[in-house]
Design an enzyme around this catalytic site. Structure first.
Site, mmCIF file in Angstrom:
data_model
loop_
_atom_site.group_PDB
_atom_site.id
_atom_site.type_symbol
_atom_site.label_atom_id
_atom_site.label_comp_id
_atom_site.label_asym_id
_atom_site.label_seq_id
_atom_site.Cartn_x
_atom_site.Cartn_y
_atom_site.Cartn_z
ATOM 1 N N LYS A 88 43.459 25.487 101.225
ATOM 2 C CA LYS A 88 43.460 24.081 100.819
ATOM 3 C C LYS A 88 43.946 24.078 99.359
ATOM 4 O O LYS A 88 43.166 24.263 98.436
ATOM 5 C CB LYS A 88 42.059 23.479 100.947
ATOM 6 C CG LYS A 88 42.016 21.940 100.797
ATOM 7 C CD LYS A 88 42.099 21.542 99.353
ATOM 8 C CE LYS A 88 42.193 20.061 99.149
ATOM 9 N NZ LYS A 88 42.679 19.719 97.794
ATOM 10 N N GLU A 117 35.301 31.723 91.939
ATOM 11 C CA GLU A 117 35.977 32.166 90.722
ATOM 12 C C GLU A 117 36.214 30.924 89.871
ATOM 13 O O GLU A 117 37.052 30.090 90.200
ATOM 14 C CB GLU A 117 37.300 32.852 91.064
ATOM 15 C CG GLU A 117 38.035 33.394 89.856
ATOM 16 C CD GLU A 117 39.442 33.852 90.210
ATOM 17 O OE1 GLU A 117 40.374 33.512 89.457
ATOM 18 O OE2 GLU A 117 39.600 34.527 91.243
ATOM 19 N N CYS A 157 42.523 30.678 83.669
ATOM 20 C CA CYS A 157 41.080 30.844 83.520
ATOM 21 C C CYS A 157 40.730 31.977 82.560
ATOM 22 O O CYS A 157 39.648 31.969 81.976
ATOM 23 C CB CYS A 157 40.434 31.070 84.880
ATOM 24 S SG CYS A 157 41.160 32.424 85.817
ATOM 25 N N GLU A 216 35.955 24.789 77.715
ATOM 26 C CA GLU A 216 37.245 25.274 78.216
ATOM 27 C C GLU A 216 38.279 24.157 78.117
ATOM 28 O O GLU A 216 38.071 23.056 78.624
ATOM 29 C CB GLU A 216 37.115 25.728 79.667
ATOM 30 C CG GLU A 216 38.390 26.340 80.210
ATOM 31 C CD GLU A 216 38.253 26.840 81.637
ATOM 32 O OE1 GLU A 216 38.914 27.837 81.971
ATOM 33 O OE2 GLU A 216 37.486 26.224 82.410
#
Length: 515
Positions: free
Chosen positions: A194, A269, A303, A407
């Protein structure tokens, strides 16, 4: 199929032309080897380099998700009937097929996401490598023979979960499609990817090529669409054996909760806020090059980005100047240009988020060293409306600054000075994340001590951002749990079955070893 990049009036036109070449009938779900249009809400794709729409498609919705799942259940049964040697042979052919189409895949990825073509070429080659690597494991999934009391032959087998649903992000759709499909396929599962609704094209093409290379119908399906519809349906259906997710912490938690409520395990993750630590005894020129790569490759949309730059005080000013000089010379521009080093932010929503966090960093005391106005070649062209953020360095980003723990997911690095090794380690560990980090030093003992002490699933010494499918990858804390690569990930995608066989006649009933 051939995709070219003939000159067009804008990146929007190029994206439209490339997409039309790849999918003459338009984008849709990939089911049983065919692209099937949805009938739900319309999703608009936007060219990151111009900010203009270039295509639309229809969300499959919950009903379409059900059709995809039915196909994948059948695919899992057919794929599971093959032995490991047969699966390995097919996966090797998938690898060769993808390798033969790397340029096509790279152009499709660059044109539809805004990723620089030079980066997309590397990633396309890596996807082919992933299938080759896990093809080598498909016929090596062995169990154990276990001695037990009594007259028994007891052994284990590793069996697939069945259907794996992998939810992948918009920053590296092609790369993560390979990363999250090759291993579960090698383990005997069928896979539904997806992808992000913003960047589905390259994932669909990877699945098409895998099917052309010999994967049976239903073994590798793709479900493009919205998270609240097709995503929610796929992560809460008991026909799914396991869910893997790459993305933000809040979304990952929602996915994990939905899956858990349905009794489905999840591999997560998530994000990071990684520290890049530079000591005074480091090779500063090399470390500066590493710092640039750590944060500005992929426009910081990674990331593992080295978004916190911690520098020993005695060389702090000198090092910040080195990084600023390099940042100012990076080539920002058209993703399909071979010279481009930094492309645009992929989505409009993330573009707004990055700019708001830069403002917050300045408000909290950070000094903006680089990252001012856009250059004339962007403002004076069709690219003026794109999602451009210049490589941005803020100095004096203290623990009180929001950039210390938030982040950004953009080309923004916050620098600050430290005085001692203990302070550097404490600063590195001062967030809830634990995905990655690095240290630059000529002291071998210090390097290993810092590597052991920083809470990170991946840590580099005198380097940054190299990963490979053969090496475990994952994080601690808010960066997720489980490992998504390396030989160990095959344990994530199989379950252990114990089998008991009596080796000589026994009385009735058999003596029990249960507890």
């Amino acid at each position: 199929m051939t995709i070219t990049t003939a000159p067009t009036s804008s990146s929007t036109d190029t994206a439209r032309a490339v997409l039309d070449a790849a999918f003459p009938g338009g984008i849709g779900a990939f089911i049983d080897g065919k692209v099937v249009p949805g009938n739900g809400e319309t999703v608009t794709l936007t060219a990151a380099a111009t900010g203009a729409p270039f295509a639309t498609y229809s969300d499959p919705g919950a009903e379409g998700a059900g059709v995809i799942l039915e196909s994948s259940v059948r695919g899992a049964a057919a794929w599971g009937e093959l032995n490991g040697f047969e699966r390995a042979a097919i996966l090797r052919n998938v690898s060769r097929t993808l390798e033969a189409h790397t340029e096509e895949l790279a152009i499709l990825e660059s044109a539809t996401t805004g990723k620089p073509i030079r980066d997309a070429r590397v990633e396309a080659a890596k996807v082919a490598e992933m299938f080759g690597y896990y093809a080598g494991w498909a016929d090596k999934l062995t169990g154990q023979t276990i001695p037990v009391p009594g007259s028994w032959h007891t052994y284990t087998e590793r069996v697939p979960w069945g259907v794996i649903v992998a939810i992948t992000p918009w920053n590296a759709p092609m790369f993560t499609a390979g990363w999250n499909s090759a291993a579960p396929l090698a383990a005997g599962n069928s896979v539904i990817i997806k992808p992000s609704e913003f960047t589905p094209a390259s994932t669909i093409r990877v699945a098409q090529l895998a099917h052309e290379a010999g994967l049976p119908d239903g073994v590798f399906n793709v479900a493009p669409g919205l998270g609240q519809t097709v995503g929610a349906a796929l992560t809460s259906d008991r026909r799914v054996g396991k869910v893997s997710f790459i993305g933000s912490v809040p979304t990952g938690r929602r996915v994990a909760v939905a899956a858990a409520q349905a009794g489905i395990p999840a591999l997560l993750e998530l994000g990071g806020k990684s520290a890049n630590i530079v000591f005074a005894d480091a090779d500063l020129e090399r470390a500066a090059d590493g710092a640039i790569s750590a944060i500005f490759s992929g426009a910081g949309q990674s990331c593992v980005a080295g978004s916190r730059l911690l520098v020993e005080r005695s060389v702090h000013a000198q090092f910040v100047e080195l990084v600023a000089d390099r940042a100012g010379r990076l080539r920002v521009g058209d993703p399909l240009s071979a010279d481009t080093e930094v492309g645009p932010i992929i989505t409009a929503q993330q573009f707004a988020t990055v700019n708001s966090l830069i403002d917050a960093g300045v408000q909290d005391g950070g000094r903006r060293i680089t990252g001012s106005a856009l250059p004339p070649h962007l403002t004076g062209s069709a690219l003026a409306g794109g999602h451009w953020v210049m490589p941005t360095l803020l100095d004096g980003v203290t623990p009180q600054n929001r950039l210390e723990t938030t982040e950004v997911f953009g080309p923004v690095v916050g620098a600050d000075a430290f005085d001692t090794e203990a302070e550097a380690i404490a600063r590195a560990n001062s967030t809830s994340f634990g995905l990655a980090g690095a240290v630059w030093t000529s002291d071998v003992s210090r390097a290993h001590h810092v590597a052991r002490s920083v809470n990170a699933g991946t840590f580099w010494i005198n380097s940054y951002k190299t990963i490979h499918v053969a090496v475990p990858f994952g994080g601690f804390g808010d960066s997720g749990h489980g490992r998504s690569s390396g030989p160990g990930v095959l344990d994530e995608y199989t379950q252990t079955k114990a089998i008991w066989v009596p080796t000589r006649a026994a009385g009735s009933p058999f003596p029990s070893l249960s507890y």
